[in-house]
Design an enzyme around this catalytic site. Structure first.
Site, PDB file in Angstrom:
ATOM      1  N   GLU A  60       0.810  -1.222   0.000  1.00 35.13           N
ATOM      2  CA  GLU A  60       0.000   0.000   0.000  1.00 35.13           C
ATOM      3  C   GLU A  60       0.845   1.275   0.000  1.00 35.13           C
ATOM      4  O   GLU A  60       0.330   2.363  -0.246  1.00 35.13           O
ATOM      5  CB  GLU A  60      -0.951   0.007   1.202  1.00 35.13           C
ATOM      6  CG  GLU A  60      -2.074  -1.016   1.107  1.00 35.13           C
ATOM      7  CD  GLU A  60      -1.628  -2.446   1.370  1.00 35.13           C
ATOM      8  OE1 GLU A  60      -2.146  -3.350   0.675  1.00 35.13           O
ATOM      9  OE2 GLU A  60      -0.767  -2.668   2.246  1.00 35.13           O
ATOM     10  N   HIS A  90       4.789 -15.222  -1.166  1.00 36.12           N
ATOM     11  CA  HIS A  90       4.229 -13.893  -0.911  1.00 36.12           C
ATOM     12  C   HIS A  90       5.340 -12.856  -0.713  1.00 36.12           C
ATOM     13  O   HIS A  90       5.227 -11.716  -1.163  1.00 36.12           O
ATOM     14  CB  HIS A  90       3.311 -13.930   0.316  1.00 36.12           C
ATOM     15  CG  HIS A  90       2.631 -12.635   0.611  1.00 36.12           C
ATOM     16  ND1 HIS A  90       1.694 -12.084  -0.239  1.00 36.12           N
ATOM     17  CD2 HIS A  90       2.748 -11.786   1.657  1.00 36.12           C
ATOM     18  CE1 HIS A  90       1.271 -10.938   0.275  1.00 36.12           C
ATOM     19  NE2 HIS A  90       1.892 -10.736   1.418  1.00 36.12           N
TER      20      HIS A  90
END
Length: 172
Positions: A60, A90
């Site tokens: 983000e 990930h």
């Protein structure tokens, strides 16, 4: 490498105020706090002011910077966070995508210092984040400040169009 040394550019000097936005993903709060302390220290060294916003994670950070670049009035940005390798892929996604997005924002003209740590262990992160040790938060802030100095240096420069026709060539 044993015996290697790293050159650090001297801090830039500004004649007009500088305003930075620190965008941090505080998933590892102790690491984030040290990164922030280092970034604030670097900003204070050159007389810059800082605002701070927190986002949920490293992915983000570029989105927050892009929004601030469009909607606010910051001279530059410091991206701070920490990604520690886990058991899945990930880690690779977060590291690669956050870094790529920050690079693309920089290529569009945003002055960004990337201080998102990508490490194997919490201990590696702690050493890198510590303002008294590797001070990667301070380094990221200095990177942003150097880019701001370059942007200001070049902001008044104009480029020619490649050639200039003789002004009398088009008279009838």
């Amino acid at each position: 490498m044993a015996g290697s040394s790293h050159y650090t550019l001297p801090a830039p000097v500004f004649d007009k105020p500088v305003k930075l936005l620190i965008v941090v993903a505080p998933y590892y709060k102790d690491i984030a706090d040290n990164l922030i302390a280092g970034a604030r220290g670097a900003a204070e060294q050159v007389g810059a002011t800082c605002d701070l916003v927190e986002v949920p994670g490293a992915l983000e950070i570029p989105s927050a910077i892009a929004m601030a670049e469009r909607l606010s009035n910051y001279d530059g940005y410091v991206a701070l966070g920490c990604v520690i390798r886990g058991e899945t892929t990930h880690y690779d996604t977060v590291c690669n995508d956050s870094s790529r997005a920050i690079t693309l924002l920089g290529l569009q003209g945003a002055c960004i210092g990337n201080g998102i740590l990508t490490v194997e262990t919490h201990q590696q992160a702690a050493v890198r984040a510590d303002p008294a040790d590797q001070n990667k938060g301070g380094g990221a802030a200095m990177a942003a400040l150097h880019l701001i100095a370059l942007a200001r240096r070049w902001s008044g420069a104009t480029k020619g169009i490649g050639f200039r026709a003789d002004e009398g060539a088009f008279r009838a």
